[in-house]
Write a protein that holds these residues in place. Structure first.
Motif, short mmCIF file in Angstrom:
data_model
loop_
_atom_site.label_atom_id
_atom_site.label_comp_id
_atom_site.label_asym_id
_atom_site.label_seq_id
_atom_site.Cartn_x
_atom_site.Cartn_y
_atom_site.Cartn_z
N PRO A 1 0.81 -1.23 0.00
CA PRO A 1 0.00 0.00 0.00
C PRO A 1 0.83 1.27 0.00
CG PRO A 1 -0.04 -1.05 2.17
CD PRO A 1 0.63 -2.02 1.24
N TYR A 2 2.12 1.18 0.29
CA TYR A 2 2.96 2.37 0.35
C TYR A 2 3.90 2.51 -0.84
CZ TYR A 2 1.27 2.12 5.13
OH TYR A 2 0.46 2.04 6.24
N ALA A 3 3.86 1.57 -1.76
CA ALA A 3 4.78 1.60 -2.89
C ALA A 3 4.31 2.59 -3.96
CB ALA A 3 4.91 0.20 -3.50
N ASP A 4 5.27 3.16 -4.66
CA ASP A 4 5.00 4.07 -5.77
C ASP A 4 4.79 3.23 -7.03
OD1 ASP A 4 5.21 5.77 -8.00
OD2 ASP A 4 6.61 7.11 -6.99
N PRO A 5 3.61 3.33 -7.68
CA PRO A 5 3.35 2.53 -8.88
C PRO A 5 4.39 2.71 -9.97
CG PRO A 5 1.33 3.58 -8.11
CD PRO A 5 2.45 4.16 -7.30
N LEU A 6 4.91 3.95 -10.11
CA LEU A 6 5.90 4.20 -11.15
C LEU A 6 7.21 3.49 -10.84
CD1 LEU A 6 5.30 8.00 -11.89
CD2 LEU A 6 4.48 6.00 -13.16
N GLU A 7 7.61 3.46 -9.55
CA GLU A 7 8.83 2.75 -9.17
C GLU A 7 8.67 1.24 -9.38
OE1 GLU A 7 10.32 3.60 -5.31
OE2 GLU A 7 10.27 5.78 -5.57
N VAL A 8 7.49 0.74 -9.04
CA VAL A 8 7.25 -0.69 -9.22
C VAL A 8 7.30 -1.06 -10.70
CG1 VAL A 8 5.54 -2.53 -8.94
CG2 VAL A 8 5.92 -0.89 -7.09
N ARG A 9 6.67 -0.24 -11.52
CA ARG A 9 6.66 -0.53 -12.96
C ARG A 9 8.07 -0.42 -13.55
NH1 ARG A 9 3.12 -1.58 -16.52
NH2 ARG A 9 1.42 -1.19 -15.06
N ALA A 10 8.85 0.57 -13.09
CA ALA A 10 10.21 0.72 -13.58
C ALA A 10 11.07 -0.49 -13.22
CB ALA A 10 10.84 2.00 -13.01
N ALA A 11 10.71 -1.15 -12.12
CA ALA A 11 11.46 -2.34 -11.70
C ALA A 11 11.07 -3.58 -12.48
CB ALA A 11 11.24 -2.58 -10.21
N GLY A 12 9.98 -3.48 -13.27
CA GLY A 12 9.55 -4.62 -14.07
C GLY A 12 8.36 -5.37 -13.51
N ALA A 13 7.61 -4.72 -12.61
CA ALA A 13 6.47 -5.38 -11.99
C ALA A 13 5.23 -4.50 -12.08
CB ALA A 13 6.78 -5.70 -10.52
N GLU A 14 4.11 -5.05 -11.63
CA GLU A 14 2.83 -4.33 -11.64
C GLU A 14 2.31 -4.26 -10.22
OE1 GLU A 14 -1.80 -4.92 -13.22
OE2 GLU A 14 -0.21 -6.32 -13.85
N LEU A 15 1.90 -3.08 -9.78
CA LEU A 15 1.36 -2.90 -8.44
C LEU A 15 -0.13 -3.22 -8.44
CD1 LEU A 15 2.13 -1.92 -5.57
CD2 LEU A 15 1.36 0.38 -6.26
N VAL A 16 -0.52 -4.14 -7.55
CA VAL A 16 -1.92 -4.57 -7.46
C VAL A 16 -2.31 -4.68 -6.00
CG1 VAL A 16 -1.82 -5.84 -9.64
CG2 VAL A 16 -1.32 -7.02 -7.49
N GLU A 17 -3.62 -4.80 -5.75
CA GLU A 17 -4.09 -5.07 -4.40
C GLU A 17 -3.80 -6.52 -4.03
OE1 GLU A 17 -5.42 -2.98 -2.21
OE2 GLU A 17 -5.19 -1.29 -3.59
N LEU A 18 -3.51 -6.76 -2.76
CA LEU A 18 -3.15 -8.10 -2.33
C LEU A 18 -4.23 -9.11 -2.65
CD1 LEU A 18 -1.36 -10.14 -0.87
CD2 LEU A 18 -2.26 -9.29 1.31
#
Length: 364
Positions: free
Chosen positions: A215-232
């Protein structure tokens, strides 16, 4: 993260001196006075001669070089002068009474991961700075996790533990699910130091889909790392592997309980290299005993598990005794990182891994 089977520290008043090193003739004006505070076996594992020599180059280190007990009256004069503590596993909590004996203390550089057991409210009120080498300790945990993900794809630990499957020339192998690492979906719970490294390492796998729940992650940082931010809860039915990397906080205790375990697809594997308290052990026992899901557990709740825990006897569960964190020569990487921080502190440069009281609200 405490290494497994660690021998208890020696009794009160135990102190140590560095081999072939004496403070006389080495002290130069302007260097901070430092003291190493950790259990004897940790000190001996983390500070070899090379690292002790570097410590003496960076700071004034009168005898004793290290202690495992701050409450010894004979240390009064040493503690009155000390400016920097290098702490580690086995170091006592820095409460008001102990801090009263260290009026010149300005920094605690922790040679391990979390500083939570060492700091107190009084520590922060007195303005003492803190740093941790959790980033260095994250390296082997992430490497262990990558190996666990790959083994989970091939179901290798479970087949190896199932004597009947080993003897059947493959006839029973598929009871644990499809054997493949191609095109898998891995869910990462917690975009933490370790979680970020795991996402990065997973990019080595072919056609991998990596999901992150935090819940505290930045979606742009997650995407830049090669992943997708989603709800658990949206992640759970999509993953082949669920890997936990969240901190142990009141809000995360038992976050993976019966409802969320039931949401995992059949033959999914739960990997926990974070903290055992994140998982409801009773619910996990029930799901794994049914054979529906698998688990690779480096941490448990309680730790260690009772000797009669059902998890020990299940072929679809691999339990290791907290091996993922730094051990053996990996401990020197943590010492080097702490000495790097000491060098920055001594030169007046900013600390790279400084921790504040606010940081501890959301981290281990």
């Amino acid at each position: 993260m405490t290494p497994p089977n660690r021998a208890s520290a020696e009794g009160p008043g135990t102190t140590g001196q560095s081999p072939n090193l004496h403070s006389a003739g080495r002290v130069r004006a302007g260097k901070p006075e430092a003291l190493v505070v950790m259990s004897r076996d940790v000190f001996e594992s983390q500070f070899d001669l090379e690292r002790l020599e570097r410590l003496h180059r960076l700071a004034q280190v009168p005898d004793p070089v290290f202690v495992d007990d701050l409450d010894v009256p004979a240390l009064d004069e040493r503690l009155r002068r000390v400016e920097v503590l290098l702490t580690g596993w086995g170091a006592p909590r820095l409460d008001g009474a102990r801090l009263d004996r260290m009026p010149r203390l300005k920094a605690m550089l922790h040679c391990a991961g979390t500083i939570r057991p060492q700091v107190s409210e009084e520590f922060w009120l007195r303005g003492v700075r803190a740093s941790t080498v959790a980033e260095a300790n994250a390296v082997p945990v992430a490497e262990f996790t990558l190996a666990a993900v790959i083994f989970a794809g091939k179901k290798a630990p479970f087949i190896a533990a199932d004597a009947e499957a080993r003897r059947s020339n493959g006839l029973r192998i598929h009871r644990y699910g499809e054997l493949s690492n191609l095109g898998r979906t891995v869910g990462i719970v917690g975009f933490s130091r370790v979680g970020r490294r795991v996402v990065d390492l997973l990019q080595q796998l072919d056609d991998i889909t990596c999901l992150v729940a935090d819940p505290y992650a930045d979606p742009l940082e997650v995407r830049a790392a090669g992943a997708e931010l989603v709800e658990l809860d949206d992640m759970l039915p999509r993953v082949d592997v669920l890997s936990l990397h969240a901190p142990a906080l009141p809000s995360t205790k038992g976050m993976i309980g019966a409802r969320r375990l039931a949401a995992l697809r059949d033959h999914a594997t739960l990997i926990n290299t974070a903290r055992g308290s994140l998982v409801d052990t009773e619910a996990l026992e029930a799901e794994c005993a049914s054979g529906r899901i698998n688990a690779i557990l480096d941490v448990t709740d309680p730790e260690p598990l009772p000797a009669d825990s059902v998890l020990f006897g299940l072929p679809n569960v691999m339990v290791t005794p907290h091996l993922a964190g730094s051990l053996g020569t990996e401990l020197h990487r943590m010492t080097d990182a702490a000495l790097d921080e000491l060098e920055r502190y001594a030169s007046g440069a900013p600390l790279v891994d400084e921790i504040t009281s606010d940081d501890l609200r959301l981290s281990a």
